[in-house]
Structure formats: C-alpha cells, structure tokens
Design a protein around this motif. Structure first.
Motif, mmCIF file in Angstrom:
data_model
loop_
_atom_site.group_PDB
_atom_site.id
_atom_site.type_symbol
_atom_site.label_atom_id
_atom_site.label_comp_id
_atom_site.label_asym_id
_atom_site.label_seq_id
_atom_site.Cartn_x
_atom_site.Cartn_y
_atom_site.Cartn_z
ATOM 1 N N PHE A 55 24.724 -98.598 -26.424
ATOM 2 C CA PHE A 55 25.766 -97.632 -26.775
ATOM 3 C C PHE A 55 25.530 -96.288 -26.098
ATOM 4 O O PHE A 55 26.444 -95.710 -25.500
ATOM 5 N N LEU A 56 24.316 -95.773 -26.178
ATOM 6 C CA LEU A 56 24.014 -94.463 -25.600
ATOM 7 C C LEU A 56 24.111 -94.486 -24.079
ATOM 8 O O LEU A 56 24.594 -93.529 -23.468
ATOM 9 N N SER A 57 23.655 -95.567 -23.466
ATOM 10 C CA SER A 57 23.730 -95.666 -22.001
ATOM 11 C C SER A 57 25.176 -95.723 -21.529
ATOM 12 O O SER A 57 25.547 -95.074 -20.544
ATOM 13 N N ARG A 58 25.984 -96.475 -22.247
ATOM 14 C CA ARG A 58 27.390 -96.606 -21.872
ATOM 15 C C ARG A 58 28.130 -95.276 -22.057
ATOM 16 O O ARG A 58 28.916 -94.869 -21.192
ATOM 17 N N THR A 59 27.878 -94.620 -23.174
ATOM 18 C CA THR A 59 28.540 -93.339 -23.440
ATOM 19 C C THR A 59 28.098 -92.282 -22.440
ATOM 20 O O THR A 59 28.914 -91.474 -21.976
ATOM 21 N N THR A 60 26.813 -92.281 -22.081
ATOM 22 C CA THR A 60 26.316 -91.330 -21.087
ATOM 23 C C THR A 60 26.984 -91.576 -19.732
ATOM 24 O O THR A 60 27.349 -90.624 -19.031
ATOM 25 N N GLY A 61 27.160 -92.831 -19.375
ATOM 26 C CA GLY A 61 27.838 -93.164 -18.109
ATOM 27 C C GLY A 61 29.283 -92.708 -18.091
ATOM 28 O O GLY A 61 29.772 -92.182 -17.078
ATOM 29 N N ILE A 62 29.973 -92.885 -19.218
ATOM 30 C CA ILE A 62 31.373 -92.450 -19.294
ATOM 31 C C ILE A 62 31.461 -90.927 -19.210
ATOM 32 O O ILE A 62 32.297 -90.381 -18.477
ATOM 33 N N LEU A 63 30.587 -90.234 -19.945
ATOM 34 C CA LEU A 63 30.602 -88.765 -19.888
ATOM 35 C C LEU A 63 30.211 -88.248 -18.500
ATOM 36 O O LEU A 63 30.720 -87.220 -18.056
ATOM 37 N N ALA A 64 29.331 -88.962 -17.823
ATOM 38 C CA ALA A 64 28.958 -88.561 -16.462
ATOM 39 C C ALA A 64 30.157 -88.689 -15.518
ATOM 40 O O ALA A 64 30.364 -87.828 -14.649
ATOM 41 N N ALA A 65 30.954 -89.743 -15.696
ATOM 42 C CA ALA A 65 32.146 -89.914 -14.860
ATOM 43 C C ALA A 65 33.163 -88.810 -15.147
ATOM 44 O O ALA A 65 33.775 -88.249 -14.220
ATOM 45 N N VAL A 66 33.347 -88.448 -16.434
ATOM 46 C CA VAL A 66 34.273 -87.369 -16.784
ATOM 47 C C VAL A 66 33.762 -86.035 -16.234
ATOM 48 O O VAL A 66 34.540 -85.218 -15.726
ATOM 49 N N PHE A 67 32.450 -85.825 -16.307
ATOM 50 C CA PHE A 67 31.852 -84.600 -15.762
ATOM 51 C C PHE A 67 32.098 -84.503 -14.255
ATOM 52 O O PHE A 67 32.415 -83.431 -13.730
ATOM 53 N N PHE A 68 31.969 -85.614 -13.563
ATOM 54 C CA PHE A 68 32.213 -85.645 -12.115
ATOM 55 C C PHE A 68 33.676 -85.315 -11.815
ATOM 56 O O PHE A 68 33.967 -84.525 -10.906
ATOM 57 N N LEU A 69 34.596 -85.898 -12.594
ATOM 58 C CA LEU A 69 36.016 -85.640 -12.359
ATOM 59 C C LEU A 69 36.393 -84.190 -12.670
ATOM 60 O O LEU A 69 37.183 -83.583 -11.931
ATOM 61 N N THR A 70 35.823 -83.631 -13.731
ATOM 62 C CA THR A 70 36.131 -82.226 -14.023
ATOM 63 C C THR A 70 35.512 -81.294 -12.983
ATOM 64 O O THR A 70 36.073 -80.240 -12.690
ATOM 65 N N SER A 71 34.371 -81.696 -12.407
ATOM 66 C CA SER A 71 33.786 -80.901 -11.321
ATOM 67 C C SER A 71 34.708 -80.869 -10.116
ATOM 68 O O SER A 71 34.926 -79.814 -9.507
ATOM 69 N N LEU A 72 35.269 -82.025 -9.778
ATOM 70 C CA LEU A 72 36.222 -82.071 -8.666
ATOM 71 C C LEU A 72 37.476 -81.265 -8.984
ATOM 72 O O LEU A 72 38.004 -80.551 -8.122
ATOM 73 N N GLY A 73 37.947 -81.367 -10.229
ATOM 74 C CA GLY A 73 39.131 -80.614 -10.627
ATOM 75 C C GLY A 73 38.909 -79.110 -10.571
ATOM 76 O O GLY A 73 39.769 -78.360 -10.122
ATOM 77 N N LEU A 74 37.729 -78.670 -11.013
ATOM 78 C CA LEU A 74 37.427 -77.234 -10.963
ATOM 79 C C LEU A 74 37.319 -76.737 -9.533
ATOM 80 O O LEU A 74 37.752 -75.620 -9.216
#
Length: 119
Positions: A55-74
C-alpha cells in the motif's frame, strides 16, 4: 487567470511533496525484517503483515507521479511571466538635505556676507 491557476498548482505541489515525505518516513527499510526476526519489532501492523509495504509503495509511486506532473505544470506556467527588471532605488524618494543650523541661505535680507555676482 494564470496567477490563480499557478497558485492552485503550487498548493497541490507542496501538499503532494509533504505527502511523499510522510509516506517515505512511514515505510520500513530493507533491514527492518532482520530486526523483527530477533524480536525487536512487531510482525503485524495497521495494514496487515504484508499489506503495508504494498500500500505505501503504491501510494508513494502515485504521489511521485503527481509531483512530477505538477513540477512540469509549474515550469510551464512560470515560464510565461516576463518580469521587467527593476531596482530597489527606482522608487526611492529624493531627499534634499536641510541647511545646517539656523543659518539663512546666502543672499537673504540682512546678510552682510552675501556677495553679488556680476552679470
């Protein structure tokens, strides 16, 4: 509109970053299983005996992908802001110093030291 969107994406970016930090700190390291074998740790957890890592590994991976997308958006939203270079002294008020003491300016009435300048 652009400032409003930038603020929203920045807020999401900061919250996701804090979430990643929290999830990484909650995860067990690879050496945690060896410590549990010698009795210094509980084999079960809130998520079950083997479910927490998944659960924690999967959630961390999803949040990492969202973090990457928000970095590109910013980076995309921040690129369009052309700021005119300015100086701190640009808006400073010009202060003219007052004459020292109670002396009247040269050429005032009653001033015997005033000199007339030839024309």
């Amino acid at each position: 509109m652009s400032n409003y969107l930038f603020s929203i994406v920045l807020t999401i970016h900061v919250l996701v970053g804090l979430g990643i930090i929290a999830l990484v700190l909650m995860q067990h390291g690879k050496g945690a299983d060896a410590g549990a074998a010698f009795g210094s740790g509980a084999s079960g957890s809130v998520f079950g005996s083997s479910g927490s890592a998944n659960f924690l590994s999967r959630t961390t991976g999803i949040l990492a992908a969202v973090f990457f997308l928000t970095s590109l958006g910013l980076s995309y939203l921040g690129n369009g802001k052309a700021v005119k270079p300015s100086s701190v002294m640009q808006d400073a008020a010009v202060i003219v110093p007052a004459p020292a003491g109670d002396a009247a300016p040269a050429g005032a009435a009653g001033d015997s030291k005033a000199q007339s300048i030839p024309k």
